[in-house]
Write a protein that holds these residues in place. Structure first.
Motif, PDB file in Angstrom:
ATOM      1  N   VAL A  21      56.531 127.009 -30.863  1.00 13.13           N
ATOM      2  CA  VAL A  21      56.937 127.623 -32.134  1.00 13.13           C
ATOM      3  C   VAL A  21      58.223 126.978 -32.646  1.00 13.13           C
ATOM      4  O   VAL A  21      58.347 126.651 -33.833  1.00 13.13           O
ATOM      5  N   GLY A  22      59.171 126.753 -31.745  1.00 19.89           N
ATOM      6  CA  GLY A  22      60.448 126.133 -32.141  1.00 19.89           C
ATOM      7  C   GLY A  22      60.252 124.725 -32.694  1.00 19.89           C
ATOM      8  O   GLY A  22      60.833 124.365 -33.731  1.00 19.89           O
ATOM      9  N   MET A  23      59.436 123.919 -32.028  1.00 18.39           N
ATOM     10  CA  MET A  23      59.179 122.561 -32.499  1.00 18.39           C
ATOM     11  C   MET A  23      58.378 122.569 -33.802  1.00 18.39           C
ATOM     12  O   MET A  23      58.580 121.716 -34.661  1.00 18.39           O
ATOM     13  N   THR A  24      57.480 123.553 -33.959  1.00 13.79           N
ATOM     14  CA  THR A  24      56.721 123.676 -35.204  1.00 13.79           C
ATOM     15  C   THR A  24      57.672 123.954 -36.364  1.00 13.79           C
ATOM     16  O   THR A  24      57.550 123.344 -37.436  1.00 13.79           O
ATOM     17  N   ILE A  25      58.619 124.825 -36.141  1.00 16.37           N
ATOM     18  CA  ILE A  25      59.620 125.126 -37.179  1.00 16.37           C
ATOM     19  C   ILE A  25      60.454 123.879 -37.469  1.00 16.37           C
ATOM     20  O   ILE A  25      60.719 123.549 -38.629  1.00 16.37           O
TER      21      ILE A  25
END
Length: 172
Positions: A21-25
């Motif tokens: 999720v963090g890398m997607t953001i």
């Protein structure tokens, strides 16, 4: 034992999900790894970073004209108001990027070419070129044809000379 294993696996799954999720953001606003826009390495950069770099490159632009004598004449970009003008292509590249697919793109190379969006002062360029020494009558030597020279009863072939007469329209 099963409970400890379940807690450990759940913790790892939550960490991996959090990383995903963090890398997607992050990739929602930054280019994927191994991304090049023109010759600019753009991995992890924002469109604003790329625009800033392209403007910096334009500020350092130097036009070099080399004549037949191998003399160099230069026109600095700042003297003709040479500048990069973004047209939104940097943002379009990012918009087409699917941030949810970032794991697939970690090892792929992404290369994009932008249309040329440069502005300069045409009148300033013409004026600078017209005033270069290369166009001075004292500097120009016209071409000559080869000819046969008769001297003291001997014939000598005098080779042609190319001269260095510039053609303004080919430079401008």
């Amino acid at each position: 034992m099963k409970k400890t294993l379940l807690i450990g696996l759940s913790s790892i799954a939550i960490l991996l999900l959090g990383l995903y999720v963090g890398m997607t953001i992050y990739f929602n606003g930054h280019y994927f790894p191994n991304t090049y826009i023109g010759t600019i390495p753009s991995a992890g950069k924002t469109p604003e970073d790329v625009i800033s770099k392209k403007k910096s490159i334009a500020n350092d632009y130097l036009l070099t004209i080399t004549d037949r004598k191998d003399n160099k004449f230069q026109v600095r970009g700042m003297d003709i108001s040479y500048e990069y003008v973004p047209r939104g292509e940097e943002e379009q590249i990012l918009e087409k990027q699917n941030p949810f697919a970032w794991p697939v793109h970690l090892q792929k190379k992404h290369t994009y070419e932008l249309s040329k969006s440069i502005n300069y002062d045409d009148n300033a360029l013409r004026e600078i070129l017209e005033n270069l020494e290369i166009f001075s009558d004292d500097y120009i030597s016209p071409p000559t044809d080869a000819y046969i020279l008769l001297e003291d009863g001997n014939y000598e072939l005098v080779p042609e000379t190319l001269g260095n007469t510039p053609i303004f329209d080919q430079i401008y």
